[in-house]
Design a protein around this motif. Structure first.
Motif, PDB file in Angstrom:
ATOM      1  N   LYS A  65      21.442   7.663 -22.418  1.00 24.89           N
ATOM      2  CA  LYS A  65      22.504   7.481 -21.421  1.00 24.89           C
ATOM      3  C   LYS A  65      22.835   6.010 -21.188  1.00 24.89           C
ATOM      4  N   GLU A  66      22.260   5.161 -22.043  1.00 28.71           N
ATOM      5  CA  GLU A  66      22.510   3.724 -21.914  1.00 28.71           C
ATOM      6  C   GLU A  66      23.991   3.397 -22.058  1.00 28.71           C
ATOM      7  N   SER A  67      24.464   2.526 -21.187  1.00 27.12           N
ATOM      8  CA  SER A  67      25.836   2.047 -21.316  1.00 27.12           C
ATOM      9  C   SER A  67      25.898   1.090 -22.511  1.00 27.12           C
ATOM     10  N   ARG A  68      26.948   1.161 -23.283  1.00 28.79           N
ATOM     11  CA  ARG A  68      27.049   0.289 -24.476  1.00 28.79           C
ATOM     12  C   ARG A  68      28.510   0.024 -24.807  1.00 28.79           C
ATOM     13  N   GLY A  69      28.717  -0.856 -25.768  1.00 26.57           N
ATOM     14  CA  GLY A  69      30.063  -1.109 -26.260  1.00 26.57           C
ATOM     15  C   GLY A  69      30.478  -0.033 -27.258  1.00 26.57           C
ATOM     16  N   ALA A  70      31.769   0.011 -27.567  1.00 24.87           N
ATOM     17  CA  ALA A  70      32.294   1.020 -28.494  1.00 24.87           C
ATOM     18  C   ALA A  70      32.508   0.409 -29.876  1.00 24.87           C
ATOM     19  N   LEU A  71      32.290   1.236 -30.898  1.00 23.49           N
ATOM     20  CA  LEU A  71      32.567   0.808 -32.272  1.00 23.49           C
ATOM     21  C   LEU A  71      33.919   1.407 -32.691  1.00 23.49           C
ATOM     22  N   ILE A  72      34.908   0.521 -32.733  1.00 21.85           N
ATOM     23  CA  ILE A  72      36.282   0.943 -33.008  1.00 21.85           C
ATOM     24  C   ILE A  72      36.696   0.426 -34.388  1.00 21.85           C
ATOM     25  N   VAL A  73      37.099   1.315 -35.269  1.00 21.87           N
ATOM     26  CA  VAL A  73      37.457   0.916 -36.639  1.00 21.87           C
ATOM     27  C   VAL A  73      38.939   1.166 -36.907  1.00 21.87           C
TER      28      VAL A  73
ATOM     29  N   LYS B 115      29.827   5.087 -20.349  1.00 22.40           N
ATOM     30  CA  LYS B 115      29.152   6.173 -19.626  1.00 22.40           C
ATOM     31  C   LYS B 115      27.954   6.724 -20.390  1.00 22.40           C
ATOM     32  N   GLY B 116      27.646   6.142 -21.552  1.00 24.52           N
ATOM     33  CA  GLY B 116      26.399   6.510 -22.229  1.00 24.52           C
ATOM     34  C   GLY B 116      26.527   7.405 -23.437  1.00 24.52           C
ATOM     35  N   LYS B 117      27.723   7.517 -24.025  1.00 22.47           N
ATOM     36  CA  LYS B 117      27.836   8.292 -25.268  1.00 22.47           C
ATOM     37  C   LYS B 117      26.843   7.713 -26.283  1.00 22.47           C
ATOM     38  N   PRO B 118      25.981   8.578 -26.884  1.00 24.45           N
ATOM     39  CA  PRO B 118      24.958   8.032 -27.785  1.00 24.45           C
ATOM     40  C   PRO B 118      25.544   7.487 -29.094  1.00 24.45           C
ATOM     41  N   LEU B 119      24.864   6.494 -29.661  1.00 22.68           N
ATOM     42  CA  LEU B 119      25.249   5.978 -30.980  1.00 22.68           C
ATOM     43  C   LEU B 119      24.860   7.020 -32.027  1.00 22.68           C
ATOM     44  N   SER B 120      25.654   7.105 -33.079  1.00 21.91           N
ATOM     45  CA  SER B 120      25.253   8.006 -34.162  1.00 21.91           C
ATOM     46  C   SER B 120      25.459   7.313 -35.501  1.00 21.91           C
TER      47      SER B 120
END
Ligand code: Z5A
Length: 212
Positions: free
Chosen positions: A5-13, A203-208
Motif C-alpha cells: 500500500k506504499e505510496s509511489r510514483g507512476a511509470l508512464i510510457v 494511493k498504493g497501487k502495487p508495482l508489477s
C-alpha cells in the motif's frame, strides 16, 4: 500487507511510430506535472549516454552493423542497466515519463521477422508500466511530419510493419490516442489519463513486472 500500500510514483510510457509526437508530448507532460508540484523525471530509451547506449546510437546512425538479435539484446540491456534506478525513483515517489520502452524493443525487432516470444523474453522482470500511452498515427501521415532523417528504421514500409506489431501487444495498461489531432488536443487527453494514473499510484497501487 502494508508494503503493497506504499505510496509511489507512476511509470508512464509513451509509445508509437517515429514522428507520432512522443518527444513533444513527453516534455509537455513533464512540464505540466512539474507545474502541479509533482516530483517527476523525464526519461527516454534508448538512453544513448551509457556505454551500451553509445553502441545503440552508432547502430541507429548506420555507423556500425550488428546482427538483429545482438542489437535486440543491447536495447534490452539498456533498460536493465536503468532498472534499479527506476525502481528506487518510483518508490521514492517520483513519477517517470518514459519516451519508448520494452514495446519499442519488441515491435521493431519482431517487424524484422524475429519471433515475438523470443523478443519478449529478455524484457521479463523489467517493471511494468502503470500506463502506456500509444500515440496512434498512420505511417504515411507520420512520414510527412518533418520528413525522415537518416537513421535506420526511418522508412515507410518498415514503419507499417512496426505498427502491426505494436497493436498485437495491446493490453489493459494501454490507452490508444489519436495522434493526428492538434498537439493541444492530444496533450489534453494524455494529461487526464496521466493524472488518474498518478493518483492511483499515490494511493498504493502495487508495482508489477513485465510480462504478465
Ligand atoms: N528502438 C528499437 O528498435 N528498440 C528499442 O528497444 C527502442 C527503440 C527503445 C530511436 O528512437 C529508434 O530506436 C527508433 C526505435 C528504435 N527508430 N525509429 N523509428 P528515438 O526515440 O531516439 O527516435 P524517434 O522515434 O525517431 O523519435 P522522434 O523522431 O523523436 O519522434 P517523436 O518523438 O515521436 O516525435 P516528435 O519529435 O515529438 O515530433 C516529430 C515532428 O512532428 C515534430 O516536427 C513535431 O513538431 C511534429 N508533431 C508532433 N505532434 C504533432 C501533432 N499533433 N500535429 C502536427 N505535428 C506534430
Amino acid at each position: 500487507d502494508s508494503k503493497s500500500k506504499e505510496s509511489r510514483g507512476a511509470l508512464i510510457v509513451l509509445e508509437g511510430l517515429d514522428r507520432c509526437g512522443k518527444t513533444s508530448q513527453s516534455s509537455r507532460l513533464f512540464s505540466s506535472l512539474e507545474g502541479f508540484g509533482y516530483s517527476v523525471d523525464l526519461w527516454r530509451f534508448p538512453d544513448r549516454n551509457t556505454g551500451v547506449g553509445q553502441m545503440i546510437s552508432s547502430y541507429l546512425l548506420n555507423q556500425t552493423q550488428l546482427d538483429d538479435r545482438t542489437i535486440h539484446l543491447l536495447f534490452s540491456a539498456n533498460r536493465w542497466e536503468k532498472r534499479s534506478m527506476m525502481e528506487s525513483k518510483l518508490r521514492s515517489g517520483t513519477t517517470l515519463i518514459v519516451d519508448r520502452y520494452s514495446y519499442s524493443g519488441v515491435a521493431f525487432s519482431a517487424a524484422k521477422g524475429l519471433d515475438i516470444e523470443w523478443c519478449k523474453a529478455p524484457e521479463k522482470g523489467l517493471l511494468a508500466p502503470d500506463l502506456v500511452l500509444y500515440l496512434d498515427i498512420q505511417p504515411e501521415e507520420a512520414a510527412e511530419r518533418g520528413g525522415y532523417g537518416g537513421e535506420r528504421y526511418e522508412q515507410l514500409e518498415f514503419q507499417k510493419k512496426v505498427s502491426q506489431q505494436y497493436l498485437m501487444m495491446r493490453d489493459h495498461s494501454w490507452k490508444i490516442i489519436d495522434a493526428s489531432l492538434p498537439m493541444e488536443d492530444v496533450e489534453k487527453q494524455l494529461s487526464a489519463l496521466v493524472l488518474d494514473s498518478v493518483d492511483l499510484c499515490r494511493k498504493g497501487k502495487p508495482l508489477s513486472q513485465l510480462w504478465p
